[in-house]
Design a protein around this motif. Structure first.
Motif, PDB file in Angstrom:
ATOM      1  N   THR A 183       0.826  -1.202   0.000  1.00  0.00           N
ATOM      2  CA  THR A 183       0.000   0.000   0.000  1.00  0.00           C
ATOM      3  C   THR A 183       0.865   1.258   0.000  1.00  0.00           C
ATOM      4  O   THR A 183       2.057   1.225   0.302  1.00  0.00           O
ATOM      5  CB  THR A 183      -0.919   0.053   1.236  1.00  0.00           C
ATOM      6  OG1 THR A 183      -0.111   0.066   2.427  1.00  0.00           O
ATOM      7  CG2 THR A 183      -1.848  -1.146   1.273  1.00  0.00           C
ATOM      8  N   GLY A 184       0.240   2.379  -0.337  1.00  0.00           N
ATOM      9  CA  GLY A 184       0.927   3.659  -0.302  1.00  0.00           C
ATOM     10  C   GLY A 184       0.057   4.746  -0.888  1.00  0.00           C
ATOM     11  O   GLY A 184      -1.089   4.506  -1.286  1.00  0.00           O
ATOM     12  N   SER A 185       0.602   5.945  -0.959  1.00  0.00           N
ATOM     13  CA  SER A 185      -0.115   7.074  -1.550  1.00  0.00           C
ATOM     14  C   SER A 185       0.879   8.081  -2.093  1.00  0.00           C
ATOM     15  O   SER A 185       2.032   8.144  -1.648  1.00  0.00           O
ATOM     16  CB  SER A 185      -1.037   7.746  -0.516  1.00  0.00           C
ATOM     17  OG  SER A 185      -0.270   8.325   0.527  1.00  0.00           O
ATOM     18  N   VAL A 186       0.426   8.847  -3.080  1.00  0.00           N
ATOM     19  CA  VAL A 186       1.233   9.909  -3.667  1.00  0.00           C
ATOM     20  C   VAL A 186       0.323  11.103  -3.910  1.00  0.00           C
ATOM     21  O   VAL A 186      -0.895  10.950  -4.051  1.00  0.00           O
ATOM     22  CB  VAL A 186       1.889   9.471  -4.994  1.00  0.00           C
ATOM     23  CG1 VAL A 186       2.905   8.373  -4.762  1.00  0.00           C
ATOM     24  CG2 VAL A 186       0.845   9.007  -5.990  1.00  0.00           C
ATOM     25  N   PRO A 187       0.882  12.317  -3.946  1.00  0.00           N
ATOM     26  CA  PRO A 187       0.058  13.486  -4.260  1.00  0.00           C
ATOM     27  C   PRO A 187      -0.592  13.362  -5.631  1.00  0.00           C
ATOM     28  O   PRO A 187       0.020  12.842  -6.572  1.00  0.00           O
ATOM     29  CB  PRO A 187       1.061  14.648  -4.219  1.00  0.00           C
ATOM     30  CG  PRO A 187       2.171  14.168  -3.342  1.00  0.00           C
ATOM     31  CD  PRO A 187       2.275  12.696  -3.621  1.00  0.00           C
ATOM     32  N   ARG A 188      -1.804  13.831  -5.750  1.00  0.00           N
ATOM     33  CA  ARG A 188      -2.554  13.717  -7.010  1.00  0.00           C
ATOM     34  C   ARG A 188      -1.803  14.367  -8.169  1.00  0.00           C
ATOM     35  O   ARG A 188      -1.810  13.841  -9.286  1.00  0.00           O
ATOM     36  CB  ARG A 188      -3.930  14.370  -6.826  1.00  0.00           C
ATOM     37  CG  ARG A 188      -4.758  14.575  -8.098  1.00  0.00           C
ATOM     38  CD  ARG A 188      -5.395  13.304  -8.601  1.00  0.00           C
ATOM     39  NE  ARG A 188      -6.222  13.568  -9.782  1.00  0.00           N
ATOM     40  CZ  ARG A 188      -7.539  13.753  -9.769  1.00  0.00           C
ATOM     41  NH1 ARG A 188      -8.207  13.717  -8.613  1.00  0.00           N
ATOM     42  NH2 ARG A 188      -8.208  13.966 -10.873  1.00  0.00           N
ATOM     43  N   HIS A 189      -1.140  15.481  -7.934  1.00  0.00           N
ATOM     44  CA  HIS A 189      -0.485  16.175  -9.036  1.00  0.00           C
ATOM     45  C   HIS A 189       0.721  15.404  -9.579  1.00  0.00           C
ATOM     46  O   HIS A 189       1.243  15.741 -10.646  1.00  0.00           O
ATOM     47  CB  HIS A 189      -0.053  17.585  -8.615  1.00  0.00           C
ATOM     48  CG  HIS A 189       1.087  17.601  -7.616  1.00  0.00           C
ATOM     49  ND1 HIS A 189       0.874  17.676  -6.256  1.00  0.00           N
ATOM     50  CD2 HIS A 189       2.438  17.569  -7.781  1.00  0.00           C
ATOM     51  CE1 HIS A 189       2.036  17.697  -5.627  1.00  0.00           C
ATOM     52  NE2 HIS A 189       2.999  17.617  -6.539  1.00  0.00           N
ATOM     53  N   GLU A 190       1.135  14.342  -8.878  1.00  0.00           N
ATOM     54  CA  GLU A 190       2.257  13.537  -9.351  1.00  0.00           C
ATOM     55  C   GLU A 190       1.814  12.358 -10.212  1.00  0.00           C
ATOM     56  O   GLU A 190       2.641  11.580 -10.685  1.00  0.00           O
ATOM     57  CB  GLU A 190       3.069  13.024  -8.160  1.00  0.00           C
ATOM     58  CG  GLU A 190       3.787  14.122  -7.387  1.00  0.00           C
ATOM     59  CD  GLU A 190       4.647  13.572  -6.262  1.00  0.00           C
ATOM     60  OE1 GLU A 190       4.792  12.333  -6.166  1.00  0.00           O
ATOM     61  OE2 GLU A 190       5.167  14.391  -5.473  1.00  0.00           O
ATOM     62  N   VAL A 191       0.504  12.195 -10.421  1.00  0.00           N
ATOM     63  CA  VAL A 191      -0.011  11.083 -11.225  1.00  0.00           C
ATOM     64  C   VAL A 191      -0.880  11.638 -12.343  1.00  0.00           C
ATOM     65  O   VAL A 191      -1.911  12.252 -12.090  1.00  0.00           O
ATOM     66  CB  VAL A 191      -0.830  10.096 -10.364  1.00  0.00           C
ATOM     67  CG1 VAL A 191      -1.327   8.937 -11.227  1.00  0.00           C
ATOM     68  CG2 VAL A 191       0.002   9.577  -9.203  1.00  0.00           C
ATOM     69  N   ARG A 192      -0.460  11.436 -13.577  1.00  0.00           N
ATOM     70  CA  ARG A 192      -1.232  11.872 -14.735  1.00  0.00           C
ATOM     71  C   ARG A 192      -2.188  10.783 -15.208  1.00  0.00           C
ATOM     72  O   ARG A 192      -3.275  11.061 -15.718  1.00  0.00           O
ATOM     73  CB  ARG A 192      -0.290  12.244 -15.877  1.00  0.00           C
ATOM     74  CG  ARG A 192      -1.005  12.824 -17.114  1.00  0.00           C
ATOM     75  CD  ARG A 192       0.000  13.171 -18.190  1.00  0.00           C
ATOM     76  NE  ARG A 192       0.541  11.963 -18.819  1.00  0.00           N
ATOM     77  CZ  ARG A 192       1.619  11.937 -19.591  1.00  0.00           C
ATOM     78  NH1 ARG A 192       2.307  13.045 -19.790  1.00  0.00           N
ATOM     79  NH2 ARG A 192       2.033  10.812 -20.133  1.00  0.00           N
ATOM     80  N   ALA A 193      -1.779   9.522 -15.041  1.00  0.00           N
ATOM     81  CA  ALA A 193      -2.592   8.397 -15.498  1.00  0.00           C
ATOM     82  C   ALA A 193      -2.174   7.156 -14.737  1.00  0.00           C
ATOM     83  O   ALA A 193      -1.101   7.104 -14.119  1.00  0.00           O
ATOM     84  CB  ALA A 193      -2.405   8.175 -17.003  1.00  0.00           C
ATOM     85  N   LEU A 194      -3.028   6.144 -14.764  1.00  0.00           N
ATOM     86  CA  LEU A 194      -2.699   4.872 -14.131  1.00  0.00           C
ATOM     87  C   LEU A 194      -3.273   3.731 -14.951  1.00  0.00           C
ATOM     88  O   LEU A 194      -4.192   3.908 -15.744  1.00  0.00           O
ATOM     89  CB  LEU A 194      -3.190   4.829 -12.684  1.00  0.00           C
ATOM     90  CG  LEU A 194      -4.679   5.025 -12.399  1.00  0.00           C
ATOM     91  CD1 LEU A 194      -5.446   3.717 -12.514  1.00  0.00           C
ATOM     92  CD2 LEU A 194      -4.887   5.621 -11.017  1.00  0.00           C
ATOM     93  N   ALA A 195      -2.692   2.558 -14.750  1.00  0.00           N
ATOM     94  CA  ALA A 195      -3.176   1.348 -15.423  1.00  0.00           C
ATOM     95  C   ALA A 195      -3.143   0.202 -14.431  1.00  0.00           C
ATOM     96  O   ALA A 195      -2.190   0.070 -13.653  1.00  0.00           O
ATOM     97  CB  ALA A 195      -2.309   1.017 -16.637  1.00  0.00           C
ATOM     98  N   ALA A 196      -4.195  -0.614 -14.448  1.00  0.00           N
ATOM     99  CA  ALA A 196      -4.260  -1.809 -13.610  1.00  0.00           C
ATOM    100  C   ALA A 196      -4.428  -3.015 -14.521  1.00  0.00           C
ATOM    101  O   ALA A 196      -5.223  -2.982 -15.473  1.00  0.00           O
ATOM    102  CB  ALA A 196      -5.422  -1.717 -12.625  1.00  0.00           C
ATOM    103  N   LEU A 197      -3.682  -4.103 -14.241  1.00  0.00           N
ATOM    104  CA  LEU A 197      -3.679  -5.265 -15.114  1.00  0.00           C
ATOM    105  C   LEU A 197      -3.669  -6.551 -14.296  1.00  0.00           C
ATOM    106  O   LEU A 197      -2.972  -6.637 -13.280  1.00  0.00           O
ATOM    107  CB  LEU A 197      -2.442  -5.287 -16.013  1.00  0.00           C
ATOM    108  CG  LEU A 197      -2.057  -4.059 -16.814  1.00  0.00           C
ATOM    109  CD1 LEU A 197      -1.070  -3.190 -16.045  1.00  0.00           C
ATOM    110  CD2 LEU A 197      -1.434  -4.468 -18.144  1.00  0.00           C
TER     111      LEU A 197
END
Length: 262
Positions: A183-197
């Protein structure tokens, strides 16, 4: 927000044991992605009257609802409650202590106006892309780190490493497994997109070595989730005879990809 989702069974004659869901909060400031990969049971049964798709649908539905509505809960708390809720649905009819009681891997992400949180349990993958293009994979690699000798037979796996200390963990009937997740978290402005597979789609990188996680994210973003799954199918078919890459693995595995631009 833009989403692209593909999920298909490895064999058209069998039901898809994966689950994928995207949830959006009513306020429009956040949402979630849920991806589960159901564990195919042994042929001699798993002490349960219900199928793996039955299990993943209920666990996935509970995770989607709780992740969107339970803003005061952590992701491990949400996973624990979803497992408990699902177990309660069949504890009166099934042997939930069986090592192969229906179970699944989990890749879960939740975002708000300020934060992106994540949780991964077992061998599904979550990829986070930053505005500068950097891709950070979030992986639970405990299964991959086990020696091949520990995975020689289903009976050995069930007796020694499945949901056991020193082995690997999946979401089954015990809610306490939620604390084992990555688990973890990052600031929203550091993530432009994500992918789950699920691992069936992640074979492009993990099994066939067509490219690293950044290359995989690039092709999903440019060509789409469907292209990735179709390419994996081509690679699986080409390796059916020699099995230079697949080894003892399934000829075709259920494959799910979710791509989200935040």
């Amino acid at each position: 927000m833009r989403t692209d989702l593909v999920s298909e069974p490895g064999d058209a004659a069998r039901p898809n044991e994966d689950f994928a869901g995207v949830g959006l909060s009513a306020c429009g400031q956040g949402g979630c992605v849920v991806v589960l990969d159901g564990v195919t049971p042994p042929r001699d049964g798993a002490g349960c009257l219900h199928s793996v798709p039955w299990f993943t649908a209920r666990l996935g539905g509970a995770l989607t609802e709780l992740t969107v509505s339970g803003g005061d809960l952590t992701l491990p708390e949400i996973l624990g409650r979803a497992i408990e809720r699902t177990a309660e649905a069949h504890t009166g009819t099934c042997d939930l202590s069986h090592p192969r009681t229906p179970q699944a891997t989990v890749a879960l992400a939740r975002w708000s106006a300020g934060t992106v949180e994540y949780l991964v349990l077992s061998d599904s993958a979550l990829l986070l892309r930053s505005p500068d293009g950097t891709v950070v994979p979030v992986l639970d690699d405990r299964l991959a780190r086990l020696p091949r000798s520990a995975l020689a037979t289903d009976a050995l796996v069930d007796a020694t490493v499945r949901n056991k200390e020193g082995g690997f963990f999946t979401a089954a009937a015990d809610p306490s497994v939620a604390v084992r997740a990555v688990t973890g978290s990052v600031p929203r402005h550091e993530v432009r997109a994500l992918a789950a597979l699920t691992d069936g789609a992640a074979r492009w990188t993990e099994t066939f070595r067509e490219g690293d996680w950044t290359a995989l994210f690039d092709v999903v973003a440019k060509e789409g989730a469907r292209w990735l799954v179709d390419r994996v199918r081509e690679l699986e078919t080409a390796d059916r005879v020699e099995r230079a890459f697949l080894g003892r693995g399934k000829a075709h595995d259920d494959a799910t990809v979710v791509h989200v631009e935040l």
